[in-house]
Design a protein around this motif. Sequence first.
Motif, PDB file in Angstrom:
ATOM      1  N   LEU A   1       0.837  -1.191   0.000  1.00  0.00           N
ATOM      2  CA  LEU A   1       0.000   0.000   0.000  1.00  0.00           C
ATOM      3  C   LEU A   1       0.874   1.243   0.000  1.00  0.00           C
ATOM      4  CD1 LEU A   1      -3.025   0.683   0.103  1.00  0.00           C
ATOM      5  CD2 LEU A   1      -2.828   0.834   2.568  1.00  0.00           C
ATOM      6  N   ARG A   2       1.924   1.216   0.796  1.00  0.00           N
ATOM      7  CA  ARG A   2       2.811   2.381   0.864  1.00  0.00           C
ATOM      8  C   ARG A   2       3.633   2.531  -0.394  1.00  0.00           C
ATOM      9  NH1 ARG A   2       4.523   0.938   7.006  1.00  0.00           N
ATOM     10  NH2 ARG A   2       2.386   1.131   7.766  1.00  0.00           N
ATOM     11  N   ALA A   3       4.125   1.380  -0.899  1.00  0.00           N
ATOM     12  CA  ALA A   3       4.963   1.429  -2.088  1.00  0.00           C
ATOM     13  C   ALA A   3       4.207   2.021  -3.260  1.00  0.00           C
ATOM     14  CB  ALA A   3       5.451   0.029  -2.439  1.00  0.00           C
ATOM     15  N   SER A   4       2.896   1.869  -3.237  1.00  0.00           N
ATOM     16  CA  SER A   4       2.110   2.344  -4.369  1.00  0.00           C
ATOM     17  C   SER A   4       1.848   3.837  -4.272  1.00  0.00           C
ATOM     18  CB  SER A   4       0.787   1.604  -4.423  1.00  0.00           C
ATOM     19  OG  SER A   4      -0.029   2.056  -3.373  1.00  0.00           O
ATOM     20  N   GLY A   5       2.339   4.473  -3.220  1.00  0.00           N
ATOM     21  CA  GLY A   5       2.141   5.916  -3.093  1.00  0.00           C
ATOM     22  C   GLY A   5       0.774   6.223  -2.539  1.00  0.00           C
TER      23      GLY A   5
ATOM     24  N   GLY B   1      -3.409   5.794  -6.193  1.00  0.00           N
ATOM     25  CA  GLY B   1      -3.102   4.630  -7.007  1.00  0.00           C
ATOM     26  C   GLY B   1      -3.426   4.848  -8.474  1.00  0.00           C
TER      27      GLY B   1
END
Lengths: 478, 478
Positions: free
Chosen positions: A141-145, A148
């Motif tokens: 979730l975080r990696a996706s910024g 989305g």
Amino acid sequence: MDEIIFSLEPGGARPVFLELSEALIAAITAGRLRPGQRLPGTRALARTLGLNRNTVDAAYQEAVLQGWLEARASSGTYVARDLPDGTAPSGGTAKNAPVAAAKVRTAQPRLSFSDGAPDVRLLPVAEIARALRRVLRGPDLRASGAYGDPRGAQALREQLAQHLAAQRGLAIDADDVLVTRGSQMALFLAARCLAAQGAAIAMEEPGYPLAAAAFRAAGLRVVGVPVDESGLSLTALEQTVTTDPSLRAVYVTPHHQYPTTVTLGATRRVALLDLARRHDFTIIEDDYDHDYRYDGRPVLPLGARAGGDVRLVYVGSLSKLLAPGLRLGYAVAPPELLGPMAELRQAIERQGDLPLELAVAALMREGDLWRHLRKSRRIYEDRRDALCDLLRARLGDRLAFTKPVGGLALWARLGQGQDAGRWSAAAAAQGLAVTPASAFCLHGETAPQAFRLGFAGLDGREMAEAVDLLARASEEVR
Amino acid sequence: MDEIIFSLEPGGARPVFLELSEALIAAITAGRLRPGQRLPGTRALARTLGLNRNTVDAAYQEAVLQGWLEARASSGTYVARDLPDGTAPSGGTAKNAPVAAAKVRTAQPRLSFSDGAPDVRLLPVAEIARALRRVLRGPDLRASGAYGDPRGAQALREQLAQHLAAQRGLAIDADDVLVTRGSQMALFLAARCLAAQGAAIAMEEPGYPLAAAAFRAAGLRVVGVPVDESGLSLTALEQTVTTDPSLRAVYVTPHHQYPTTVTLGATRRVALLDLARRHDFTIIEDDYDHDYRYDGRPVLPLGARAGGDVRLVYVGSLSKLLAPGLRLGYAVAPPELLGPMAELRQAIERQGDLPLELAVAALMREGDLWRHLRKSRRIYEDRRDALCDLLRARLGDRLAFTKPVGGLALWARLGQGQDAGRWSAAAAAQGLAVTPASAFCLHGETAPQAFRLGFAGLDGREMAEAVDLLARASEEVR
């Protein structure tokens, strides 16, 4: 003076105007509205109910067509003095009660034959909750910024592409997939991107009313094409296509026609693709409950055979696999259409629900979703068989049906002289919701006398009780 | 021959055409596209990228306006021979590489000043996961039937009505609330219900680009009205309203103007309501981050003062309280507008995500959401202060700003002779995303030289690094 409070179910499968016309009819059969009584103007009732005036108009027209109301030129709408045969208003206490309602309320019947929804009680809640928790705590979730991709989570698009390639023969990858809010939004997005001044779309009649609602909301004119025992009539479609140059698209449910459940025949499939090629229209194929097939092998969708020279939007849903409340659907389309659809989706709602998308991708990747599917498919097959047995035993002389080979609903055709609308109203009074064929028709007056009986949501005891209520209601309108 | 692969971020806050024009500019500054090189036609590039042709058109125009591209009549679009001052293409290995891209890819910069998103790392995941689990296992989901109310879960509408009554002075109850997918869908639904042939909507310029996208997707023409240091110019609005009879609505962000963060002054509020009364237009008020106020008391929205003689749609979002990926917003509107909006919502996507709606209602009822808000408000206030201190120390001679009294972003005005587009491109090359004011303008050429700096998503270390990168980029374009 008492007020007539309408109980509408805006969340139901039926358009609001049908809910309202049935509420009016129920008020008449219950004696709360009396023959000859004047109804409020459509503008006034629309304001009171918080509905669009067109909706109230359509509801009045529907009830007029069925013989419950009379429209008198330049005077207004009245409860018919000469009610449909056999309807004796049941006395009642309200004398010419004014028609009004402070609020639209939501009411639930005790039992329902849905339009083909899965049983939410079978939902693998522990697995879903665990997957959501992992997503919320995990790095994806975080990696996706913060925001989305409006096309949906990459992980889910990959899983869907793999699944559709393996199970439905579509030669696609993740970039061909747009994740949407159920198939409903996929239909709206496709239609809006195909819409142009005066453009029309053809769809099956009887057909899926919320598809018609999506197409109209997108600005398309909707044209009905008849359905027979082999599905969409290609003769009728060819005539429509030839005579209506504004036709841009055809919406079709080939696997299990909605609502009649028949599978579109092989010859017609070839003919439909050929017609699309020759007349350059887009096919919107709704493969809505392809996961449920009990007898024989699933038939591959048009999308698997279309080839590059037919423009086709393939639409499906995960809501039938999980629960209607979990809104996940998808569209597969060529890039020149999928791009604008993704842009429009961003304009409408920016993006989907990223945690849910990632959680469902995990359930697919780890197999939980397929285990759930295998389990529920066995249960639904049993329920289909139980419904067929009960209908034959209790109502074999009053309705006929072909055992559906798949899907979550059965199409029951009523015998001569029987009225699905009146039967359904009598069932509603007993606490059983059952949808007559008129709810699936653009023009109620041409509707066949039939019911769509969704069986997946009823267990053995409930199924027996529902068929019992249906049989009792049938006695009342005999 | 190498291909130029564009890295687009379709999930970003900016319209796709801006992403594309910036990708083009980045390719030019990096030397991957050379002065004088011919670009592909808009139709061809649109097809390759799966975008709408209008999007590519708009991207080319934007880059032409900024001086990076040249349009030659009946010949096509070329990389400008005379690039904006000081840009020396950096040699590079690719010689006149053809512009193409197999797929639109998603790339993430290392650090971002967002457009004002909260920090997803602060999300109370344990509480949300627990609430979802309870909902999935509990009786509410089943009791609500297979499909839900297209207006949203009753429990959530009740909580929202209570919250908005207590915190924002709106005299409403649950039936006045429509739950949507973030404020984005509320804007689309309202606009589509107000749209008519040739109708227009006025909005602030600079303003919120995705609002413009929603209004255009709904079929409205968008007219910009200038913003000054007290917010929307009422003089300019009155002129627009008086001269444009097709104007149906005005979209406004009075609490913290998007993007400039100023609060609309009291006199202008009175004047706006008066203007709406006299000219019978609908106000769409976006109260998007009202929960974050650090200095002084929050100002009540127009919706609390409008009275029955002004038609106003109040729009808000829970995504700023939780995470942008959890799509929950709401609209409050009079019944004659809320009814059609709910019907349209059903046509677009049937209903919302019932488990999520019920879970968030529980978090509101039990106070978890408000504890989370108090905690994150303290953190964001510290981050605002840190950003202000850092900017003064490192860039005090190159930009000016007023410390924002609330919200999640700061508006930094660049000093004379500085170009926000070039500065932003130089920052992007360093791995820092920062949005220039042109991204918020309907007409790029009139854009002020400024940045919107969303600070909520950066902790102390990241903030220091981001300001450092911004300062370095500033050196490069000096």
